[in-house]
Design a protein around this motif. Structure first.
Motif, PDB file in Angstrom:
ATOM      1  N   LYS A   1       0.828  -1.221   0.000  1.00  0.00           N
ATOM      2  CA  LYS A   1       0.000   0.000   0.000  1.00  0.00           C
ATOM      3  C   LYS A   1       0.857   1.265   0.000  1.00  0.00           C
ATOM      4  O   LYS A   1       0.555   2.215  -0.704  1.00  0.00           O
TER       5      LYS A   1
ATOM      6  N   THR B   1      -1.401   6.320   7.342  1.00  0.00           N
ATOM      7  CA  THR B   1      -1.977   6.429   8.695  1.00  0.00           C
ATOM      8  C   THR B   1      -1.413   5.390   9.664  1.00  0.00           C
ATOM      9  O   THR B   1      -1.466   5.582  10.869  1.00  0.00           O
ATOM     10  N   GLY B   2      -0.853   4.293   9.132  1.00  0.00           N
ATOM     11  CA  GLY B   2      -0.250   3.274   9.998  1.00  0.00           C
ATOM     12  C   GLY B   2       0.863   3.856  10.851  1.00  0.00           C
ATOM     13  O   GLY B   2       1.114   3.407  11.976  1.00  0.00           O
TER      14      GLY B   2
ATOM     15  N   TYR C   1      -0.327   4.860  14.357  1.00  0.00           N
ATOM     16  CA  TYR C   1      -0.459   3.748  15.313  1.00  0.00           C
ATOM     17  C   TYR C   1       0.928   3.259  15.739  1.00  0.00           C
ATOM     18  O   TYR C   1       1.143   2.890  16.893  1.00  0.00           O
TER      19      TYR C   1
ATOM     20  N   ARG D   1       9.646   1.439  12.907  1.00  0.00           N
ATOM     21  CA  ARG D   1       9.798   0.273  12.016  1.00  0.00           C
ATOM     22  C   ARG D   1      10.461  -0.900  12.740  1.00  0.00           C
ATOM     23  O   ARG D   1      10.763  -1.923  12.115  1.00  0.00           O
TER      24      ARG D   1
ATOM     25  N   VAL E   1       1.968  -3.430  17.497  1.00  0.00           N
ATOM     26  CA  VAL E   1       1.099  -2.369  16.966  1.00  0.00           C
ATOM     27  C   VAL E   1      -0.339  -2.841  16.732  1.00  0.00           C
ATOM     28  O   VAL E   1      -1.284  -2.050  16.900  1.00  0.00           O
ATOM     29  N   SER E   2      -0.551  -4.097  16.417  1.00  0.00           N
ATOM     30  CA  SER E   2      -1.930  -4.537  16.159  1.00  0.00           C
ATOM     31  C   SER E   2      -2.814  -4.451  17.402  1.00  0.00           C
ATOM     32  O   SER E   2      -3.923  -3.916  17.319  1.00  0.00           O
TER      33      SER E   2
ATOM     34  N   SER F   1      -3.623  -0.811  18.014  1.00  0.00           N
ATOM     35  CA  SER F   1      -4.576  -0.217  17.059  1.00  0.00           C
ATOM     36  C   SER F   1      -5.976  -0.811  17.205  1.00  0.00           C
ATOM     37  O   SER F   1      -6.911  -0.335  16.574  1.00  0.00           O
TER      38      SER F   1
ATOM     39  N   ARG G   1      -8.153   4.468  18.531  1.00  0.00           N
ATOM     40  CA  ARG G   1      -8.671   4.716  17.175  1.00  0.00           C
ATOM     41  C   ARG G   1      -9.419   6.048  17.131  1.00  0.00           C
ATOM     42  O   ARG G   1      -9.289   6.813  16.178  1.00  0.00           O
TER      43      ARG G   1
ATOM     44  N   GLN H   1      -6.857  12.066  11.424  1.00  0.00           N
ATOM     45  CA  GLN H   1      -6.736  11.563  10.048  1.00  0.00           C
ATOM     46  C   GLN H   1      -7.838  12.155   9.152  1.00  0.00           C
ATOM     47  O   GLN H   1      -7.591  12.573   8.029  1.00  0.00           O
TER      48      GLN H   1
ATOM     49  N   ARG I   1      -6.115   0.887   6.929  1.00  0.00           N
ATOM     50  CA  ARG I   1      -6.948  -0.324   6.983  1.00  0.00           C
ATOM     51  C   ARG I   1      -8.424   0.015   6.874  1.00  0.00           C
ATOM     52  O   ARG I   1      -9.228  -0.825   6.479  1.00  0.00           O
ATOM     53  N   ASP I   2      -8.778   1.250   7.291  1.00  0.00           N
ATOM     54  CA  ASP I   2     -10.189   1.623   7.422  1.00  0.00           C
ATOM     55  C   ASP I   2     -10.471   2.968   6.767  1.00  0.00           C
ATOM     56  O   ASP I   2     -11.407   3.652   7.134  1.00  0.00           O
ATOM     57  N   ILE I   3      -9.642   3.358   5.810  1.00  0.00           N
ATOM     58  CA  ILE I   3      -9.814   4.700   5.226  1.00  0.00           C
ATOM     59  C   ILE I   3     -11.115   4.747   4.418  1.00  0.00           C
ATOM     60  O   ILE I   3     -11.934   5.654   4.588  1.00  0.00           O
TER      61      ILE I   3
ATOM     62  N   ARG J   1      -0.909 -10.588  12.514  1.00  0.00           N
ATOM     63  CA  ARG J   1      -1.439  -9.226  12.360  1.00  0.00           C
ATOM     64  C   ARG J   1      -2.720  -9.227  11.530  1.00  0.00           C
ATOM     65  O   ARG J   1      -3.662  -8.499  11.829  1.00  0.00           O
TER      66      ARG J   1
ATOM     67  N   ASP K   1      -6.071  -7.605  12.940  1.00  0.00           N
ATOM     68  CA  ASP K   1      -6.596  -6.440  12.213  1.00  0.00           C
ATOM     69  C   ASP K   1      -7.995  -6.717  11.641  1.00  0.00           C
ATOM     70  O   ASP K   1      -8.831  -5.816  11.570  1.00  0.00           O
TER      71      ASP K   1
ATOM     72  N   ARG L   1     -10.889  -7.419  14.844  1.00  0.00           N
ATOM     73  CA  ARG L   1     -11.127  -6.499  15.971  1.00  0.00           C
ATOM     74  C   ARG L   1     -12.545  -5.915  15.863  1.00  0.00           C
ATOM     75  O   ARG L   1     -13.127  -5.828  14.765  1.00  0.00           O
TER      76      ARG L   1
HETATM   77  O1   DC Z   1       0.314  -0.353   7.611  1.00  0.00           O
HETATM   78  P1   DC Z   1       1.150  -0.591   8.860  1.00  0.00           P
HETATM   79  O2   DC Z   1       1.759  -1.961   8.922  1.00  0.00           O
HETATM   80  O3   DC Z   1       2.181   0.469   9.087  1.00  0.00           O
HETATM   81  O4   DC Z   1       0.091  -0.494  10.058  1.00  0.00           O
HETATM   82  C1   DC Z   1       0.479  -0.696  11.383  1.00  0.00           C
HETATM   83  C2   DC Z   1      -0.720  -1.182  12.202  1.00  0.00           C
HETATM   84  O5   DC Z   1      -1.669  -0.150  12.361  1.00  0.00           O
HETATM   85  C3   DC Z   1      -1.447  -2.404  11.649  1.00  0.00           C
HETATM   86  O6   DC Z   1      -1.389  -3.481  12.565  1.00  0.00           O
HETATM   87  C4   DC Z   1      -2.874  -1.983  11.498  1.00  0.00           C
HETATM   88  C5   DC Z   1      -2.965  -0.621  12.105  1.00  0.00           C
HETATM   89  N1   DC Z   1      -3.666   0.355  11.275  1.00  0.00           N
HETATM   90  C6   DC Z   1      -5.014   0.496  11.486  1.00  0.00           C
HETATM   91  O7   DC Z   1      -5.589  -0.239  12.290  1.00  0.00           O
HETATM   92  N2   DC Z   1      -5.711   1.440  10.798  1.00  0.00           N
HETATM   93  C7   DC Z   1      -5.090   2.230   9.907  1.00  0.00           C
HETATM   94  N3   DC Z   1      -5.795   3.159   9.248  1.00  0.00           N
HETATM   95  C8   DC Z   1      -3.700   2.068   9.661  1.00  0.00           C
HETATM   96  C9   DC Z   1      -3.014   1.110  10.360  1.00  0.00           C
END
Ligand code: DC
Length: 225
Positions: free
Chosen positions: A17, A35-36, A39, A95, A103-104, A107, A113, A120, A134-136, A184, A188, A191
């Motif tokens: 992505k 946006t990740g 988190y 990273r 991170v999961s 988030s 959130r 965001q 993930r949720d845009i 993850r 993800d 949840r």
């Molecule tokens: O895309 P990424 O691997 O950098 O995302 C890190 C974590 O953040 C991943 O476990 C899911 C979460 N995330 C989310 O829940 N909603 C988002 N809009 C972006 C990331």
């Protein structure tokens, strides 16, 4: 030709992505917003402070208080941007493997959130933006003009992650990466709040048999349609 003003790219971990989003934003002259990173910055700061990741109240309070900033790169070390958490440089810290591993659950907290989603949405509504997460398309910006859901099998995504780590000259264990990616995905997508899923009006792109150039060309053509 009218370009889509708000472009949402969602999909599972390591589906490409960010690579797609960055290239698309460059090609269109739009802001790229991953946006990740937000988190990840909260998770990094929680680990730095020695907070217990399972302490939802403490992690939520941190997410509500922390100031996360994304700035142009200050160092020529391969970073695409600076990630600042309360003024501290968290760019590479976000990273780190410990952040990947934690991170999961961070988030998945509703309060985390809520705190990050508001920021965001405010940034996304300015338009001329490619927003990745993930949720845009489902929650943050359901009014996005183009929604892409970028998918690939867990094996292909893990193989790409493995190759990236090896290319950086570091050691990697494919089976371990695969287990992490599957874990993850599971958190993800199951949840309670804003689970990972394609919006009903998303274009689903399966990149199992497409390389990064082909994915970019396909989505760029969708934008210019
Ligand atoms: O895309 P990424 O691997 O950098 O995302 C890190 C974590 O953040 C991943 O476990 C899911 C979460 N995330 C989310 O829940 N909603 C988002 N809009 C972006 C990331």
């Amino acid at each position: 030709m009218i370009l889509p003003n708000i472009i949402a790219i969602d999909g599972p971990a390591a589906s490409g992505k960010s690579t797609l989003g960055r290239r698309l934003a460059d090609a269109l002259g739009y802001l790229f917003f991953d946006t990740g990173v937000m988190y990840r910055a909260v998770t990094w700061a929680a680990l730095q402070r020695g907070l217990d990741i399972s302490d939802e109240a403490a992690i939520t309070a941190l997410a509500e208080a922390i100031v996360i900033d994304i700035r142009p790169p200050s160092q020529p070390d391969g970073r695409a941007c600076d990630v600042l958490a309360d003024g501290l440089d968290a760019t590479w810290g976000t990273r780190a493997p410990e952040v990947d591993a934690n991170v999961s659950p961070v988030s998945a907290y509703a309060g985390v959130r809520r705190a990050l989603s508001l920021q965001q949405r405010r940034i996304g509504l300015r338009g001329r933006v490619v927003m990745v997460g993930r949720d845009i398309g489902t929650v943050i910006l359901p009014e996005a003009d183009l929604k892409v859901y970028l998918d690939a099998s867990a094996e292909v995504r893990s193989r790409r992650r493995f190759d990236e780590v090896i290319a950086r000259g570091e050691k990697a264990d494919y089976e371990r990466i695969l287990a992490g990616v599957c874990n993850r995905d599971q958190i993800d997508s199951t949840r309670a709040v804003a689970p990972l899923r394609p919006a009903e009006d998303a274009v689903i792109v399966d990149s199992d048999k497409m390389d990064a150039d082909q994915v970019f060309q396909y989505v760029e053509a969708l934008c210019r349609k």
